[in-house]
Scaffold this active site. Structure first.
Site, PDB file in Angstrom:
ATOM      1  N   ASP A 151      59.245  10.837 -43.743  1.00 11.16           N
ATOM      2  CA  ASP A 151      60.184  11.486 -44.654  1.00 11.16           C
ATOM      3  C   ASP A 151      61.598  10.959 -44.441  1.00 11.16           C
ATOM      4  O   ASP A 151      62.368  10.805 -45.395  1.00 11.16           O
ATOM      5  CB  ASP A 151      60.162  13.004 -44.440  1.00 11.16           C
ATOM      6  N   GLU A 162      62.509   7.965 -43.434  1.00  9.27           N
ATOM      7  CA  GLU A 162      62.630   6.638 -44.055  1.00  9.27           C
ATOM      8  C   GLU A 162      62.755   6.756 -45.571  1.00  9.27           C
ATOM      9  O   GLU A 162      63.553   6.044 -46.206  1.00  9.27           O
ATOM     10  CB  GLU A 162      61.406   5.774 -43.700  1.00  9.27           C
ATOM     11  N   LEU A 184      39.818  26.207 -74.826  1.00  7.77           N
ATOM     12  CA  LEU A 184      38.391  26.006 -74.617  1.00  7.77           C
ATOM     13  C   LEU A 184      37.602  27.285 -74.876  1.00  7.77           C
ATOM     14  O   LEU A 184      38.081  28.391 -74.610  1.00  7.77           O
ATOM     15  CB  LEU A 184      38.120  25.551 -73.174  1.00  7.77           C
ATOM     16  N   GLU A 196      35.348  19.661 -63.595  1.00  8.31           N
ATOM     17  CA  GLU A 196      36.634  19.707 -62.895  1.00  8.31           C
ATOM     18  C   GLU A 196      37.117  21.147 -62.799  1.00  8.31           C
ATOM     19  O   GLU A 196      36.654  22.016 -63.545  1.00  8.31           O
ATOM     20  CB  GLU A 196      37.662  18.850 -63.631  1.00  8.31           C
ATOM     21  N   LYS A 206      39.257  24.518 -63.326  1.00  8.44           N
ATOM     22  CA  LYS A 206      40.081  25.083 -64.401  1.00  8.44           C
ATOM     23  C   LYS A 206      41.287  25.741 -63.734  1.00  8.44           C
ATOM     24  O   LYS A 206      41.187  26.836 -63.184  1.00  8.44           O
ATOM     25  CB  LYS A 206      39.302  26.103 -65.224  1.00  8.44           C
ATOM     26  N   ASP A 228      44.701  27.643 -62.949  1.00  6.01           N
ATOM     27  CA  ASP A 228      45.336  28.840 -63.477  1.00  6.01           C
ATOM     28  C   ASP A 228      46.842  28.614 -63.475  1.00  6.01           C
ATOM     29  O   ASP A 228      47.565  29.089 -62.595  1.00  6.01           O
ATOM     30  CB  ASP A 228      44.969  30.052 -62.617  1.00  6.01           C
ATOM     31  N   ARG A 285      52.246  23.639 -74.092  1.00  2.18           N
ATOM     32  CA  ARG A 285      51.152  23.685 -75.068  1.00  2.18           C
ATOM     33  C   ARG A 285      51.575  24.440 -76.326  1.00  2.18           C
ATOM     34  O   ARG A 285      51.227  24.056 -77.443  1.00  2.18           O
ATOM     35  CB  ARG A 285      49.925  24.361 -74.449  1.00  2.18           C
ATOM     36  N   GLU A 340      48.243  20.363 -66.220  1.00  2.00           N
ATOM     37  CA  GLU A 340      48.598  21.740 -65.889  1.00  2.00           C
ATOM     38  C   GLU A 340      49.678  21.746 -64.820  1.00  2.00           C
ATOM     39  O   GLU A 340      49.595  21.022 -63.831  1.00  2.00           O
ATOM     40  CB  GLU A 340      47.359  22.475 -65.362  1.00  2.00           C
ATOM     41  N   TYR A 394      44.528  16.074 -66.623  1.00  2.00           N
ATOM     42  CA  TYR A 394      43.081  16.185 -66.806  1.00  2.00           C
ATOM     43  C   TYR A 394      42.597  15.801 -68.207  1.00  2.00           C
ATOM     44  O   TYR A 394      41.408  15.945 -68.514  1.00  2.00           O
ATOM     45  CB  TYR A 394      42.592  17.597 -66.483  1.00  2.00           C
ATOM     46  N   LYS A 446      32.971  18.849 -69.493  1.00  2.00           N
ATOM     47  CA  LYS A 446      33.283  18.033 -70.667  1.00  2.00           C
ATOM     48  C   LYS A 446      32.219  16.966 -70.868  1.00  2.00           C
ATOM     49  O   LYS A 446      31.777  16.341 -69.900  1.00  2.00           O
ATOM     50  CB  LYS A 446      34.636  17.331 -70.495  1.00  2.00           C
ATOM     51  N   LYS A 461      33.797  30.543 -66.655  1.00  2.00           N
ATOM     52  CA  LYS A 461      34.737  31.457 -66.012  1.00  2.00           C
ATOM     53  C   LYS A 461      34.082  32.129 -64.821  1.00  2.00           C
ATOM     54  O   LYS A 461      32.977  32.675 -64.924  1.00  2.00           O
ATOM     55  CB  LYS A 461      35.224  32.519 -67.004  1.00  2.00           C
ATOM     56  N   CYS A 503      40.933  59.891 -89.332  1.00  2.00           N
ATOM     57  CA  CYS A 503      41.865  58.901 -88.794  1.00  2.00           C
ATOM     58  C   CYS A 503      43.034  59.618 -88.134  1.00  2.00           C
ATOM     59  O   CYS A 503      43.658  60.490 -88.749  1.00  2.00           O
ATOM     60  CB  CYS A 503      42.363  57.995 -89.920  1.00  2.00           C
ATOM     61  N   CYS A 543      46.366  58.698 -90.547  1.00  2.00           N
ATOM     62  CA  CYS A 543      46.560  59.164 -91.930  1.00  2.00           C
ATOM     63  C   CYS A 543      45.689  60.364 -92.290  1.00  2.00           C
ATOM     64  O   CYS A 543      45.868  60.948 -93.368  1.00  2.00           O
ATOM     65  CB  CYS A 543      46.298  58.027 -92.908  1.00  2.00           C
ATOM     66  N   CYS A 591      38.501  53.445 -90.962  1.00  2.00           N
ATOM     67  CA  CYS A 591      39.304  54.430 -91.678  1.00  2.00           C
ATOM     68  C   CYS A 591      39.181  54.131 -93.165  1.00  2.00           C
ATOM     69  O   CYS A 591      39.346  52.984 -93.587  1.00  2.00           O
ATOM     70  CB  CYS A 591      40.761  54.350 -91.223  1.00  2.00           C
ATOM     71  N   CYS A 646      46.628  53.702 -95.405  1.00  2.00           N
ATOM     72  CA  CYS A 646      46.828  54.147 -94.020  1.00  2.00           C
ATOM     73  C   CYS A 646      47.994  53.379 -93.399  1.00  2.00           C
ATOM     74  O   CYS A 646      47.976  52.141 -93.365  1.00  2.00           O
ATOM     75  CB  CYS A 646      45.561  53.917 -93.207  1.00  2.00           C
TER      76      CYS A 646
END
Length: 669
Positions: free
Chosen positions: A34, A36, A84, A114, A116, A118, A137, A174, A226, A291, A315, A409, A412, A427, A432
């Protein structure tokens, strides 16, 4: 030291610093200390301060050189950044595999698997190897220009390296914050008395959207690439090869965590393994992405308006927590659907405080035997929408209440009815207020008329003040009517009226979606618009004509046909048109001999821009693909054609010159 000597040393320092950045951030293989590295940076700063005329935008010293922005500009994505589709079980992954294999008519496929991440999705655009634009995005079609902020992230190369770098390259990835860095960031914020971030994803997104790049620079963000967007005159055949080459060019690709697998069962094993290891990773992941590897298959499979058909996100099981369901209430939506939801004793799930959760419908509540007062298990479905997993009957005291759908409802007072064969209740009130509120909010949303500044609270205010009764009334509002309202300054009123006025010019697809026709989402609205070409044609179409439209099933056809036969809806449409809404006529594909043909363009074209040629064949009812397969009808070869030309020769695909293509389409120009 002369200016030329300084220029030579500066160029050498930049080359060495960029090389060591690549070793450290991309290959994770530093070759100097670091100290250098710091000496190289200090020497470059020293020389650039003496010779400011030699400073260039992509110098390693310019990562935090920009002044704070007043606001972010908008960036159009040349290729949509689609979200996706999700799979929550291995059987759903296998169903995905069946669909894609059927779509491309093969027995087995290569997939790239790969993590996903977060975090917050971004796009980097390089021209002649230099970073020129970085954006969020956004809505998938338009994002915010956060170039200066992305330049502060050390894992974002300001200049690409190596050979074969294309004239233009769009890379997607990401922005993430490692867990240790997230904890340290929150610790420091607590010490300063600042509010802490709920989770690393929020911290990454918030850091990326700072108006002052120096704030972004102070936070230890990382970027993993990615995916690709548009790449000018560079032919890749597979996603795997693309990612390998991206890394060679200096982009940070997480190759150690990516896998090239054969068949869906190997992909399933990857998901199992990654889920077991997810808590040992330095960053948060909420699933795995699978993919299709070959681009020719990706092109053949295509995409809906929301997601590609050639990729899916698996997921991981969401974090679950126990709490008390205090009350079951109902919400009335824009179509009149009455949907039950749970009011919970606040509980933190996956780093977010949850107070409400969806209960879907009356049948689902009965099936799960969920009652008001129950102890329940809550999770964030897909890590986003809170839902009740199950009740805990053994903790009941006898005071719990079984849910029954209200007969009237709550807004209304009209009767609530349930159509036989459907799970939803509705309803029946045609006026309404709850339906009007939700309908106007939908009408003004980004995918519809895109009226900036017209959110739920403002719509509710206009309704309560009697300024509007339906969406059509928006186009008759005047500035002097809304200026006196609470929290409505002169400038705010002016901006809103301008936004409403701007929305008067729209497309048929957006207008149809804005009308809120039951079962008609953004994609279906575009399909109808492209087929019929004008609002008049759709309004006058018979049920049989609508049912014959590609991608439109009998349920949607019946809904569309019924909508345009109801006087109330025709009255609203007439009010909108009288409010000076101008609907751009959709270009229908012409009936030509090219109908249904597939074209691929390769090499430099002399008389056409590549994008112009693609739009032309699409207007003529043909399809423009980016890769060659046996299904390709014509490969149009310009000067110095790439590997697509060789592939076409091997497959026996018809290769034509630009002159032959011009003759084929000249009568339609």
């Amino acid at each position: 030291m002369s200016k030329e000597q300084a220029r030579a040393e500066i160029e050498d320092l930049r080359r060495r610093i960029n090389h060591h950045n690549y070793l450290y951030y991309v290959l994770d293989n530093p070759q100097i200390t670091d100290a250098e590295y710091d000496r190289l940076i200090r020497r470059l700063i020293e020389l650039e301060e003496k010779h400011p005329e030699l400073i260039i935008p992509d110098s390693p010293t310019q990562r935090i050189g920009a002044a704070p922005a007043v606001e972010f500009a908008t960036v159009e994505h040349s290729v949509p950044m689609l979200s996706l589709g999700n799979a929550f079980s291995y059987d759903e992954l296998r169903d995905f595999d069946k669909r894609v294999r059927k779509g491309v008519r093969v027995d087995s496929l290569e997939y790239v698997c790969e993590p996903k991440y977060d975090g917050s999705a971004i796009e980097l655009v390089y021209e002649n190897g230099r970073l020129v634009t970085g954006s969020t995005r956004g809505d998938g079609y338009r994002g915010e220009d956060v170039t200066q902020n992305l330049k502060t992230i050390r894992t974002v190369p300001l200049r690409l390296q190596g050979e074969g770098v294309p004239a233009r390259l769009e890379a997607r990835g990401e922005v993430v914050l490692n867990l240790k860095d997230f904890e340290e960031l929150n610790r420091k914020r607590l010490e300063k008395g600042e509010p802490i971030f709920a989770n690393p994803r929020n911290a990454a997104a918030g850091s990326l959207r700072q108006l002052n790049p120096r704030i972004t620079a102070s936070r230890p963000l990382n970027v993993y690439i990615y995916a690709r967007g548009h790449i000018e005159d560079h032919d890749f055949e597979t996603h795997w090869d693309t990612m390998q080459t991206f890394r060679d060019w200096g982009l940070r690709v997480n190759l150690p965590e990516m896998r090239l697998v054969q068949g869906i069962e190997e992909a399933v094993e990857y998901c199992r393994d990654l889920e077991e290891r997810r808590h040992s990773l330095p960053y948060e992941v909420d699933g795995a992405v699978i993919k299709v590897n070959r681009y020719e298959y990706q092109d053949a499979l295509g995409a809906t308006s929301k997601s590609p058909r050639w990729a899916i996100a698996f997921k991981f099981a969401a974090q679950e927590e126990e709490t008390v369901l205090e009350e079951i209430a109902v919400n009335v939506g824009r179509t009149g659907a009455v949907t039950p939801f749970a009011i919970l004793k606040p509980v933190r799930v996956s780093g977010v405080e949850v107070r409400r959760a969806t209960l879907h419908n009356e049948d689902e509540i009965a099936r799960k035997d969920i009652r008001a007062g129950d102890h329940v298990i809550v999770r964030r479905a897909g890590e986003v929408i809170p839902e009740i997993v199950k009740s805990i009957p053994e903790k009941r005291t006898g005071k719990e209440k079984i849910f029954q759908m209200p007969r009237k409802c709550p807004v209304c007072g009209s009767a609530i009815e349930r159509t036989p064969g459907e799970v939803a209740s509705y309803c029946t009130g045609s006026s309404c207020p709850a339906q009007q509120l939700e309908h106007i909010i939908h009408f003004a949303s980004k995918g519809a008329m895109d009226i900036d500044g017209l959110g739920e609270m403002r719509v509710l205010q206009f309704l309560n003040e009697g300024l509007i009764q339906d969406a059509g009334d928006l186009y008759y509002l005047k500035k002097e009517q809304i200026v006196p309202l609470e929290r409505m300054a002169d400038k705010s009123a002016e901006n809103l009226i301008r936004s409403i006025d701007k929305s008067r010019h729209t497309t048929l697809g957006r207008f149809l979606y804005a009308l809120g026709i039951r079962h008609v989402g953004e994609h279906t609205a575009k399909v109808l618009a492209a087929h019929f070409g004008s609002l008049k044609n759709i309004m006058n179409a018979s049920l049989e004509q609508i049912d014959q439209v590609r991608e439109i099933g009998p349920v949607v056809a019946q809904s569309v046909h019924t909508f345009f036969r109801q006087p109330k809806n025709i009255e609203l449409i007439n009010k909108l048109l009288e409010g000076r809404i101008k609907i751009k006529r959709e270009e229908k594909a012409e009936e030509t001999p090219l109908q249904g043909k597939t074209f691929v363009f390769t090499g430099a074209l002399e008389h056409f821009k590549r994008d112009e040629a693609k739009k032309l064949v699409e207007r003529l009812g043909a399809r423009a693909s980016s890769s060659v397969s046996k299904q390709t009808d014509y490969v149009v070869a310009g000067a110095e054609p790439g590997s697509k030309y060789d592939t076409a020769k091997k497959l026996g695909v018809n290769i034509i010159s630009e002159a032959e293509f011009h003759k084929m389409v000249e009568q339609y120009l």
